[in-house]
Design a protein around this motif. Structure first.
Motif, PDB file in Angstrom:
ATOM      1  N   LEU A 626       0.829  -1.206   0.000  1.00  0.00           N
ATOM      2  CA  LEU A 626       0.000   0.000   0.000  1.00  0.00           C
ATOM      3  C   LEU A 626       0.865   1.258   0.000  1.00  0.00           C
ATOM      4  CD1 LEU A 626      -2.694  -1.106   2.608  1.00  0.00           C
ATOM      5  CD2 LEU A 626      -2.947  -1.031   0.110  1.00  0.00           C
ATOM      6  N   ALA A 627       1.933   1.243   0.819  1.00  0.00           N
ATOM      7  CA  ALA A 627       2.800   2.417   0.927  1.00  0.00           C
ATOM      8  C   ALA A 627       3.485   2.728  -0.395  1.00  0.00           C
ATOM      9  CB  ALA A 627       3.848   2.190   2.013  1.00  0.00           C
ATOM     10  N   ARG A 632       5.897   9.030  -0.960  1.00  0.00           N
ATOM     11  CA  ARG A 632       6.187  10.296  -0.264  1.00  0.00           C
ATOM     12  C   ARG A 632       5.300  10.452   0.955  1.00  0.00           C
ATOM     13  NH1 ARG A 632       6.933  14.981  -4.913  1.00  0.00           N
ATOM     14  NH2 ARG A 632       8.791  14.080  -5.917  1.00  0.00           N
ATOM     15  N   VAL A 633       4.028  10.150   0.788  1.00  0.00           N
ATOM     16  CA  VAL A 633       3.096  10.253   1.909  1.00  0.00           C
ATOM     17  C   VAL A 633       3.489   9.267   3.005  1.00  0.00           C
ATOM     18  CG1 VAL A 633       0.694   9.958   2.631  1.00  0.00           C
ATOM     19  CG2 VAL A 633       1.221  11.035   0.425  1.00  0.00           C
ATOM     20  N   ALA A 634       3.821   8.043   2.606  1.00  0.00           N
ATOM     21  CA  ALA A 634       4.202   7.023   3.578  1.00  0.00           C
ATOM     22  C   ALA A 634       5.451   7.444   4.347  1.00  0.00           C
ATOM     23  CB  ALA A 634       4.446   5.682   2.872  1.00  0.00           C
ATOM     24  N   ASN A 635       6.457   7.936   3.656  1.00  0.00           N
ATOM     25  CA  ASN A 635       7.695   8.338   4.321  1.00  0.00           C
ATOM     26  C   ASN A 635       7.481   9.541   5.233  1.00  0.00           C
ATOM     27  OD1 ASN A 635       9.346   6.330   3.274  1.00  0.00           O
ATOM     28  ND2 ASN A 635       9.689   7.466   1.370  1.00  0.00           N
ATOM     29  N   ALA A 636       6.594  10.420   4.848  1.00  0.00           N
ATOM     30  CA  ALA A 636       6.289  11.555   5.712  1.00  0.00           C
ATOM     31  C   ALA A 636       5.677  11.078   7.019  1.00  0.00           C
ATOM     32  CB  ALA A 636       5.341  12.521   4.999  1.00  0.00           C
ATOM     33  N   ALA A 657      14.763   4.328  14.061  1.00  0.00           N
ATOM     34  CA  ALA A 657      14.376   5.066  12.866  1.00  0.00           C
ATOM     35  C   ALA A 657      13.737   4.078  11.902  1.00  0.00           C
ATOM     36  CB  ALA A 657      15.597   5.711  12.225  1.00  0.00           C
ATOM     37  N   LEU A 658      12.583   4.425  11.385  1.00  0.00           N
ATOM     38  CA  LEU A 658      11.872   3.518  10.494  1.00  0.00           C
ATOM     39  C   LEU A 658      12.466   3.575   9.094  1.00  0.00           C
ATOM     40  CD1 LEU A 658       8.235   4.220  11.708  1.00  0.00           C
ATOM     41  CD2 LEU A 658       9.697   2.273  12.263  1.00  0.00           C
ATOM     42  N   PRO A 659      12.562   2.448   8.414  1.00  0.00           N
ATOM     43  CA  PRO A 659      13.137   2.443   7.059  1.00  0.00           C
ATOM     44  C   PRO A 659      12.334   3.306   6.097  1.00  0.00           C
ATOM     45  CG  PRO A 659      12.917   0.208   7.943  1.00  0.00           C
ATOM     46  CD  PRO A 659      12.160   1.106   8.860  1.00  0.00           C
ATOM     47  N   VAL A 660      13.043   3.788   5.106  1.00  0.00           N
ATOM     48  CA  VAL A 660      12.432   4.658   4.101  1.00  0.00           C
ATOM     49  C   VAL A 660      11.940   3.804   2.931  1.00  0.00           C
ATOM     50  CG1 VAL A 660      12.847   6.544   2.460  1.00  0.00           C
ATOM     51  CG2 VAL A 660      13.874   6.605   4.752  1.00  0.00           C
ATOM     52  N   VAL A 661      10.704   4.036   2.521  1.00  0.00           N
ATOM     53  CA  VAL A 661      10.147   3.336   1.370  1.00  0.00           C
ATOM     54  C   VAL A 661      10.745   3.931   0.092  1.00  0.00           C
ATOM     55  CG1 VAL A 661       8.032   2.744   0.122  1.00  0.00           C
ATOM     56  CG2 VAL A 661       8.015   2.899   2.628  1.00  0.00           C
TER      57      VAL A 661
END
Length: 913
Positions: A626-627, A632-636, A657-661
């Motif tokens: 889904l992400a 961009r929205v997910a990473n924000a 720190a959460l991983p970046v999509v």
């Protein structure tokens, strides 16, 4: 309970009477099981004194215990267990060549400290990484080098002991004997001089001949090997010996173990340091269960490992024996062979056909010149009773180790067990041997001692014990007034349960899988093993593979842990299991705690609310799909103001720190960039696809350079690992079956599948077949290096010519192996160093979970992060696992890369030249 209250008030260490702790101590490494009243883990010697005083006040038996690796049942008992493993203080006197040790000192810790002075402690059982000096003193342990340096008894100078009545004393050589013991000796001089001390490995019974005047009336040595039946050892002074200048290992090949045994008398005059045997069946069993290649050996069906001081000594023995042989001077090569030998007791507990084998006739000893004849008769005795066993052991001292396929579950099998042991005892006695050559009598041999000793000798044992323990409260049932050999057997009826996994190596029987752990406790290593990372941090038995296995076993037994799959004791012990699968390879009997944990969580949370992380990270493939539609929205959301809320709702540690999509998934990139060549399926795992497509792109570059065309499965696929690790097995099975349907055209066509994420590839090889019953992915899936080694052995990788530090993913270590990676990097000119064995600490969802952050970081700081920080600035850090790369990024200023990225960069550089 009054006893518990008094202990709590007077002991500073841990006092535990709860079901979970008592369950941990029901067994050792033997066939026996008794439920203790309670467990005390003293923090000081004064705690030991206080605990014994409390037991005496309530007339409760005391069972002193070290590492719990005894094979005779001598550290199980229904009284108060004193776990002395926390008493680990010691000092070394290099001038006197002695050490003063507390009973909980681990042998390897003592040897490491002594090595700084060119010294060592001679006795070295195969459990040297976890056995304690107190346990060795209790059993009179020996190990491989007793040929040169004797048993523990031979190396004890003084003992500090505590009797059940509270008396503390120090005993040793030439001390005044109490009148009762002097009379015991004077009344039995002939017996002591004829029945005792006949061979170096005469461990059965009490070593009372050391009370003779010609032996210095050494009361310390007489108490060594009394198995906690007389006193509790509070400390000891032990002798140290000089380390040989040049350890050389001579490996001799023979047709079988009997031929090897017949050769031993010709070797002993050359004064070897050790003469150990190994059987080809143990080598074959290990090779079948462990992805790591076994070391090469000379031709033969059995081997003798002969250690000597110097190459000349090795050659002299080789000239006399005239057998196929190798002379090894390299310490690493020697260590690989010794590791095989040390794991023999665990490996041989499962036959090639999967049938179970057990101790019980574990360490008989005969004079070395009788060894060949004894082995021939032992084989005949096994055949008579329809039994099988693999022999190996300390041939230089005539001591045989063997696990036998006794049926200890059924009445008729237990009857055969008794008859065999009785006849075997008579056989040993005829050869002038000892029922025990190393592990003591315990519950398995004490009843048989009258077949080895005269009534007069047996009466002496009883008088000696009565002097120290007139009330019979010290480890009762051992040596004197013993339990029957078929009493207290551990094979209690277990609940029959339906399971999600198939357990193909245990006939689909979860109870048989729980019997797999035999307690040798290699999982209690504090270093040198991938297995049991959480134990390496906490040092708590419940966080070892053995401890967790014990709790699961007791859950099925149901009389200590009574609430089955709902057990909080089992849940809490499994909570710190990282599901690293290290035990699947490192455990000699291949316990697979990751699978057992998944099975338990599946049942424990059935129709119940689960922890938040099971929903957030267990369903990660879905959330990332889904992400990826709105990265961009997910990473924000994952890194902006909403991140704390996301973490809190998802059960994720706030420190992480959460991983970046990635802006574009790898699958979309490959669809836009088709190639040509021989097709190979490139498995689009969740982590590569959504987080690090650069690794996938690099793999495409490498595969195309080697002449292949990486293609995607024609549909959405997932290995199901995140659902497996969180115990959501019904969902995992559905996901796996859907993926198998998508893969069917490729599998039918024989198209190989390359995986980049070791954990996902491991799931395809283990979890998928064991959860779905479909094993088509087992032989057709490869790591990148494994694929190139198999399908393009002539391909030359680009020259990289760099230093590299490599972190091997736990799942790759356990189920895939990494020899191909090592060879490929060597071809590329990479000077590679592997991180000292150990888990990175992140382990998928584990290190992200809220309550696991501290343990995760402690694990990372044990090996991985210090190695990365001290690596050369221009060295490349290689980690194929996404978790490993993430842990490096979170804990250092370095960036770790996938092997594919290293090779792809080399190709790019080569193309620009």
């Amino acid at each position: 309970m009054d006893l518990q209250r008094r202990l709590t008030e007077t002991v500073s260490g841990d006092v535990s009477f709860d079901a979970g702790t008592r369950a941990l101590y029901t067994m050792d490494a033997s066939n026996y099981r008794q439920v203790p009243v309670g467990v005390v883990r003293p923090a000081t010697v004064d705690d030991v004194v206080a605990a014994v005083a409390a037991a005496r006040a309530h007339d409760v038996p005391v069972v002193p215990r070290g590492g719990g690796t005894s094979l005779a049942g001598n550290s199980t008992g229904g009284g108060l267990v004193l776990d002395l493993t926390r008493l680990r203080g010691f000092t070394i006197d290099p001038v006197a060549r002695t050490a003063r040790v507390e009973p909980g000192v681990v042998l390897d810790d003592l040897r490491a400290a002594a090595a700084e002075h060119g010294l060592t402690f001679g006795p070295d059982p195969s459990t040297h990484s976890r056995c304690t000096l107190g346990g060795m003193i209790g059993n009179n342990s020996c190990g491989a080098h007793s040929v040169a340096w004797g048993t523990t008894l031979d190396n004890v100078v003084e003992l500090s002991v505590l009797t059940y009545d509270g008396t503390r004393m120090t005993v040793g050589r030439d001390h005044d004997l109490p009148p009762e013991l002097r009379k015991l000796v004077d009344d039995n001089l002939a017996v002591l001089r004829t029945e005792f001390g006949r061979l170096g490995r005469q461990v059965s019974g009490y070593a009372l001949h050391h009370l003779l005047p010609e032996h210095g009336r050494d009361l310390a040595k007489a108490l060594v090997g009394t198995e906690g039946t007389c006193v509790t050892v509070l400390g000891a002074t032990v002798r140290l010996v000089a380390v040989p200048k040049e350890r050389v290992l001579l490996v001799l090949g023979f047709a079988d173990d009997v031929a090897a045994a017949d050769t031993v008398p010709a070797i002993l005059p050359h004064r070897p340091l050790t003469v150990e045997s190994m059987d080809e069946r143990i080598i074959a069993l290990r090779a079948a269960r462990n992805p790591e290649r076994p070391p090469a050996l000379p031709d033969g069906g059995a081997w003798l490992f002969v250690e000597v001081d110097g190459v000349a000594a090795a050659q002299a023995i080789a000239d006399v024996v005239a057998a196929p042989h190798q002379v090894l001077t390299d310490a690493v090569a020697q260590r690989a062979l010794w590791r095989l030998r040390e794991e023999g007791s665990g490996i041989s507990t499962r036959m090639a056909d999967g049938s179970e084998a057990w101790p019980g006739w574990e360490d008989t000893a005969v004079p070395p010149d009788r060894l060949g004849a004894y082995l021939r008769e032992l084989r005949a005795l096994l055949e008579k009773h329809g039994l099988r066993g693999i022999t190996y052991g300390h041939f230089g001292e005539g001591c045989i180790h063997i696990r036998i396929d006794f049926d200890l579950v059924h009445d008729d099998g237990r009857a055969v067990f008794r008859r065999f042991l009785e006849e075997g005892a008579d056989l040993v006695a005829r050869h002038g041997g000892s029922l025990s050559g190393e592990h003591g009598d315990g519950q398995v041999r004490a009843e048989l001692l009258p077949r080895m000793y005269s009534p007069s000798a047996m009466a002496m044992f009883a008088r000696f014990k009565e002097f120290w323990d007139p009330k019979g409260r010290m480890n009762p049932g051992m040596v004197v007034r013993p339990y029957r050999i078929d009493e207290n057997l551990r094979f209690v009826p277990l609940s029959s349960v339906r399971t999600a996994f198939s357990y193909p190596h245990d006939n689909g029987d979860f109870g048989q899988a729980m019997r797999r752990c035999v307690g040798v406790a290699k999982c209690r290593n504090h270093s040198g093993s991938v297995m049991c990372p959480s134990f390496q941090v906490t040092g708590d038995e419940r966080h070892s593979t053995r401890g967790r296995s014990r709790l699961l076993y007791e859950m099925l037994a149901g009389d200590v842990i009574t609430d089955g799959w709902r057990s909080t004791e089992v849940r809490d012990a499994l909570d710190l299991c990282l599901s690293c699968k290290g035990c699947r390879s490192d455990c000699p009997v291949n316990v697979d705690m990751a699978t057992y944990k998944a099975e338990f969580l599946h049942h424990h949370y059935k129709r119940r609310l689960r922890p938040a992380s099971h929903y957030s990270m267990g369903w990660l493939p879905l959330w990332l799909r889904l992400a990826a539609r709105m990265p961009r929205v997910a990473n924000a959301a994952l890194s902006g103001r909403m991140a704390p809320l996301v973490k809190r709702m998802g059960g994720i540690a706030k420190e992480r720190a959460l991983p970046v999509v990635a802006p574009e998934p790898f699958t979309r990139w490959l669809s836009r960039n088709p190639g040509s060549g021989r097709p190979v399926v490139l498995w689009p795992d969740t982590f590569t696809n959504y987080f690090t497509p650069s690794a996938g792109i690099a793999a495409v570059t490498v595969l195309r350079a080697a002449g292949f065309n990486p293609v995607l499965p024609k549909g959405s696929v997932c290995c199901g690992l995140t659902w497996v690790s969180t115990g959501q097995l019904s969902v995992a099975r559905k996901v796996m079956r859907r993926s198998l349907r998508v893969l069917t055209p490729h599998l039918d066509a024989g198209t190989p599948i390359v995986g980049l994420e070791p954990s996902c590839l491991s799931a395809l090889k283990t979890d998928v077949p064991e959860l779905t019953g479909d094993d088509r992915t087992v032989s057709n899936t490869f790591t990148l290096a494994g694929f190139l080694q198999t399908y393009a052995p002539e391909w030359t990788p680009p020259p990289v010519d760099r230093e590299a530090l490599m972190q091997v993913h736990c799942h790759q270590h356990a189920t895939l192996g990494y020899a191909a990676e090592t060879e490929l990097l060597a071809k590329a000119g990479v000077d590679m160093t592997s991180v000292p064995s150990g888990c990175c600490g992140l382990a998928g969802n584990f290190g992200f979970e809220r309550d696991h952050y501290e343990v995760s970081q402690a694990l990372a700081e044990r090996a991985l992060l210090p190695a990365v920080r001290t690596a050369a600035e221009d060295a490349v850090v290689i980690a194929d696992g996404f978790s490993c790369r993430t842990q490096v990024a979170h804990g250092t200023d370095r960036t770790a890369v996938h092997l594919a990225e290293v090779l792809a960069a080399g190709l790019t550089e080569e193309g620009t030249r």
